[in-house]
Design a protein around this motif. Sequence first.
Motif, PDB file in Angstrom:
ATOM      1  N   GLY A  60       0.811  -1.219   0.000  1.00  0.00           N
ATOM      2  CA  GLY A  60       0.000   0.000   0.000  1.00  0.00           C
ATOM      3  C   GLY A  60       0.840   1.262   0.000  1.00  0.00           C
ATOM      4  N   THR A 106       1.787  -7.776  -8.904  1.00  0.00           N
ATOM      5  CA  THR A 106       0.923  -8.467  -7.939  1.00  0.00           C
ATOM      6  C   THR A 106       1.773  -9.568  -7.296  1.00  0.00           C
ATOM      7  OG1 THR A 106       0.256 -10.074  -9.588  1.00  0.00           O
ATOM      8  CG2 THR A 106      -1.159  -8.132  -9.334  1.00  0.00           C
ATOM      9  N   VAL A 122       0.250  -7.534   5.036  1.00  0.00           N
ATOM     10  CA  VAL A 122      -0.746  -6.995   5.962  1.00  0.00           C
ATOM     11  C   VAL A 122      -1.978  -6.514   5.201  1.00  0.00           C
ATOM     12  CG1 VAL A 122      -1.247  -5.259   7.724  1.00  0.00           C
ATOM     13  CG2 VAL A 122       1.015  -6.333   7.649  1.00  0.00           C
TER      14      VAL A 122
HETATM   15  C1  SAM Z   1      -5.836  -2.380   2.593  1.00  0.00           C
HETATM   16  S1  SAM Z   1      -4.403  -2.175   1.604  1.00  0.00           S
HETATM   17  C2  SAM Z   1      -3.145  -2.609   2.767  1.00  0.00           C
HETATM   18  C3  SAM Z   1      -1.889  -1.808   2.584  1.00  0.00           C
HETATM   19  C4  SAM Z   1      -0.797  -1.997   3.630  1.00  0.00           C
HETATM   20  N1  SAM Z   1      -0.336  -3.368   3.700  1.00  0.00           N
HETATM   21  C5  SAM Z   1      -1.230  -1.515   4.990  1.00  0.00           C
HETATM   22  O1  SAM Z   1      -1.573  -2.353   5.842  1.00  0.00           O
HETATM   23  O2  SAM Z   1      -1.257  -0.306   5.195  1.00  0.00           O
HETATM   24  C6  SAM Z   1      -4.450  -3.633   0.528  1.00  0.00           C
HETATM   25  C7  SAM Z   1      -3.411  -3.588  -0.580  1.00  0.00           C
HETATM   26  O3  SAM Z   1      -3.344  -4.873  -1.221  1.00  0.00           O
HETATM   27  C8  SAM Z   1      -2.985  -4.631  -2.576  1.00  0.00           C
HETATM   28  N2  SAM Z   1      -3.288  -5.816  -3.394  1.00  0.00           N
HETATM   29  C9  SAM Z   1      -4.495  -6.186  -3.906  1.00  0.00           C
HETATM   30  N3  SAM Z   1      -4.359  -7.295  -4.650  1.00  0.00           N
HETATM   31  C10 SAM Z   1      -3.045  -7.632  -4.629  1.00  0.00           C
HETATM   32  C11 SAM Z   1      -2.272  -8.685  -5.234  1.00  0.00           C
HETATM   33  N4  SAM Z   1      -2.850  -9.603  -5.988  1.00  0.00           N
HETATM   34  N5  SAM Z   1      -0.946  -8.727  -4.984  1.00  0.00           N
HETATM   35  C12 SAM Z   1      -0.354  -7.799  -4.190  1.00  0.00           C
HETATM   36  N6  SAM Z   1      -1.045  -6.785  -3.605  1.00  0.00           N
HETATM   37  C13 SAM Z   1      -2.363  -6.694  -3.812  1.00  0.00           C
HETATM   38  C14 SAM Z   1      -3.822  -3.411  -2.943  1.00  0.00           C
HETATM   39  O4  SAM Z   1      -3.341  -2.766  -4.112  1.00  0.00           O
HETATM   40  C15 SAM Z   1      -3.730  -2.559  -1.676  1.00  0.00           C
HETATM   41  O5  SAM Z   1      -2.703  -1.608  -1.747  1.00  0.00           O
END
Ligand code: SAM
Length: 244
Positions: A60, A106, A122
Amino acid sequence: MKVDQFETANLSVRPDWSAYATAYDLLSEHNPEYQALLQGFEAFLTTIEMPRLIYDIGGGTGNYTEIAARACPNSEVCLVEPDAGMLAAARSKLATFRNIKYDSSTLEDFDAPEAADLVICVHSLYAMPGQEQRLGDLRRLLRPGGLLYLIDLGRYMNVTDWRSYLFSNLKKELGLAGALRVFWQGREIAKQNNAILKAQKKGVYWTHTEAEIALAVAAAGFEILKQEPVYRGYSDLLICRATP
Ligand SMILES: C[S@@+](CC[C@H](N)C(=O)[O-])C[C@H]1O[C@@H](n2cnc3c(N)ncnc32)[C@H](O)[C@@H]1O
């Protein structure tokens, strides 16, 4: 749900992470539960051997990457984040760090150059397609004995419950006018949280009990060192070791 079904369903109900990114840090700063998670992670880092290589998957706006990069200045931290808006926010916030790399893949497409000592994941696993395979990917990113710091949203995101929790904290902190101002500035978050709930209810996003995530994590080749419900019981924290 199979990955191809996920992709079709995902297009219609998926939250817009870039829209989320604009207000993400504003509300996170005023969310004591989010801050408690960050502090827990920082405390965890003091209990382990200094990791040489760290991946922050679905990182994120980079809040966990920032803590890792600061607490482990001689380590390399790679923030893996596919959303352009989230990644841009992280890059500008963390521009002064010299030990952070960025990757816009991803998890499923991430071509890791080498095995890490610590993987952070997370609140992003639930939003990915195919959690069994994704947990397998997380396992493959680690050297045997390496650690996974996993927090995942497991229960339905009750938007009304979160709104009243956040509003009462903001009112205590900033008074009524201040609380209303932050809520207005952060209104995109409420919209995206509704989208998350919708995706959960449609089965596009994974929901799980404590027992279900423990089983999935163990099946992927991890030994669970610690597990507890966090984030007002909505999420699970698991600290795991990659088994050989
Ligand atoms: C709620 S945010 C959490 C961000 C950070 N880890 C935090 O806790 O502040 C969820 C994140 O997961 C990412 N995400 C969604 N699908 C994903 C994938 N297939 N692989 C990696 N990241 C992904 C989104 O882009 C988003 O930034």
